[in-house]
Motif scaffolding. Structure first.
Motif, PDB file in Angstrom:
ATOM      1  N   UNK A 139       0.822  -1.212   0.000  1.00  0.00           N
ATOM      2  CA  UNK A 139       0.000   0.000   0.000  1.00  0.00           C
ATOM      3  C   UNK A 139       0.851   1.254   0.000  1.00  0.00           C
ATOM      4  N   UNK A 140       1.934   1.253   0.779  1.00  0.00           N
ATOM      5  CA  UNK A 140       2.758   2.456   0.901  1.00  0.00           C
ATOM      6  C   UNK A 140       3.400   2.832  -0.429  1.00  0.00           C
ATOM      7  N   UNK A 141       3.954   1.862  -1.137  1.00  0.00           N
ATOM      8  CA  UNK A 141       4.611   2.154  -2.414  1.00  0.00           C
ATOM      9  C   UNK A 141       3.573   2.556  -3.454  1.00  0.00           C
ATOM     10  N   UNK A 142       2.437   1.876  -3.485  1.00  0.00           N
ATOM     11  CA  UNK A 142       1.396   2.245  -4.452  1.00  0.00           C
ATOM     12  C   UNK A 142       0.839   3.641  -4.165  1.00  0.00           C
ATOM     13  N   UNK A 143       0.956   4.074  -2.896  1.00  0.00           N
ATOM     14  CA  UNK A 143       0.480   5.416  -2.542  1.00  0.00           C
ATOM     15  C   UNK A 143       1.513   6.497  -2.821  1.00  0.00           C
ATOM     16  N   UNK A 144       2.712   6.096  -3.281  1.00  0.00           N
ATOM     17  CA  UNK A 144       3.706   7.093  -3.670  1.00  0.00           C
ATOM     18  C   UNK A 144       4.958   7.155  -2.825  1.00  0.00           C
ATOM     19  N   UNK A 145       5.091   6.298  -1.808  1.00  0.00           N
ATOM     20  CA  UNK A 145       6.327   6.287  -1.014  1.00  0.00           C
ATOM     21  C   UNK A 145       7.506   5.895  -1.900  1.00  0.00           C
ATOM     22  N   UNK A 146       8.637   6.583  -1.723  1.00  0.00           N
ATOM     23  CA  UNK A 146       9.826   6.322  -2.539  1.00  0.00           C
ATOM     24  C   UNK A 146      10.602   5.146  -1.960  1.00  0.00           C
TER      25      UNK A 146
END
Length: 316
Positions: A139-146
């Motif tokens: 979820x974090x990466x799909x939400x834009x976390x680098x």
């Protein structure tokens, strides 16, 4: 999650000096019931695979690495109470590497999205692409976390081969990130110049991969190493730390597919693990290439367990 349902109890057993937190060791901390685990706890998952090493023409035996790591870690004393869950092993049968990487990705995504701090026990370094494939779906990466990948390794592992292997995972990652419109934030500490062709150096440069050579990573160069790690951390929100044990000198880590003639001292590697774990950005710590068939007095397994111990007990 397609992992082995049960981890043999003998792998998480060891010395017992009595009840109480002052006598805690790792084998006391590991639960096998996921219902007892809460966000923030440690989760182990093994990747029992030789397929990528065989494809890369290395010495097979790394499929036994996860069990050897558990045995080496089990009796280490804990400085404070913590709780861990062992999710079992993703086992790669024969040459079914891609299927194993997919199943590992499923396990990693499930554990990370559950709020757990994941430790992946390899297995050949093909494990890294399996881990990445799971992180890319969190979820974090799909939400834009680098996402940043820090590799402690003598090799770039950026081979452009027709078939994936232990030599290709980071080029596969770069291709995966490109398909999502992102550049791979991939840095390597411990590169051995004689172990990487000019073609690999050019590939690394074309992908913007920064690296620090093994000759620059001695104990006297600790400040340079720390500055390198800090600069890497500044460029990402989440860290996938992958440790190929052949980054260490052969005298320290003989039990690997490709022992290092030079290598980075264990004091430096341990400092890097602690610094990354204390950053608040670490989501997965992964150990690769332990080959018990070629180990001496379990030297490599014990060193690897020490690095896992340092990272997990420093993790914030």
């Amino acid at each position: 999650m397609s992992t082995r349902a049960v981890v043999p109890a003998r792998l998480w057993s060891g010395r017992d000096d009595g009840p109480g937190a002052e006598h805690l060791r790792w084998h006391h901390a590991v639960e096998r019931d996921p219902g007892l685990i809460e966000p923030g706890d440690i989760a182990f998952v093994g990747f029992a695979s030789d397929a990528g090493v065989r494809r890369n023409k290395g010495r097979p035996g790394a499929a036994q690495g996860p069990d050897a790591l558990r045995r080496a870690l089990a009796s280490m004393a804990l400085p404070r109470p913590l709780r861990a869950y062992d999710a079992g092993d993703v086992t790669v049968e024969g040459d079914a590497l891609e299927d194993g990487q997919r199943r590992l990705g499923d396990a990693v995504a499930h554990l990370v999205d559950g709020g757990l701090r994941v430790v992946v026990l390899g297995g050949g370094h093909e494990v890294a692409y399996g881990t990445y494939s799971g992180l890319a779906r969190t979820r974090a990466v799909r939400a834009g976390a680098r996402l940043g990948v820090l590799n402690l390794d003598a090799h770039f592992d950026l081979r452009d081969d027709a078939r994936p292997s232990s030599g290709t995972p980071f080029l596969q990652m770069a291709q995966g990130e490109r398909s999502h419109g992102r550049d791979l934030h991939y840095w390597v500490l411990g590169i051995s110049q004689p172990s990487n062709t000019e073609a690999l150096f050019r590939t690394a440069a074309s992908l913007g991969v920064r690296h620090l050579a093994d000759t620059e990573c001695g104990v006297l160069g600790m400040r340079r190493v720390e500055e390198f790690v800090d600069a890497f951390l500044d460029g990402c929100d989440l860290v996938h730390l992958t440790i190929d044990l052949d980054v260490l000198p052969a005298a320290t880590a003989p039990g690997v597919s490709a022992p290092a003639a030079y290598g980075v001292p264990v004091e430096v590697v341990e400092r890097v693990c602690a610094r990354v774990a204390a950053s608040g950005k670490l989501v997965v710590c992964e150990v690769a290439e332990l080959n018990p068939e070629f180990d001496v007095d379990t030297r490599t397994a014990r060193t690897a367990a020490r690095l896992i111990h340092t990272a997990t007990t420093t993790w914030t």
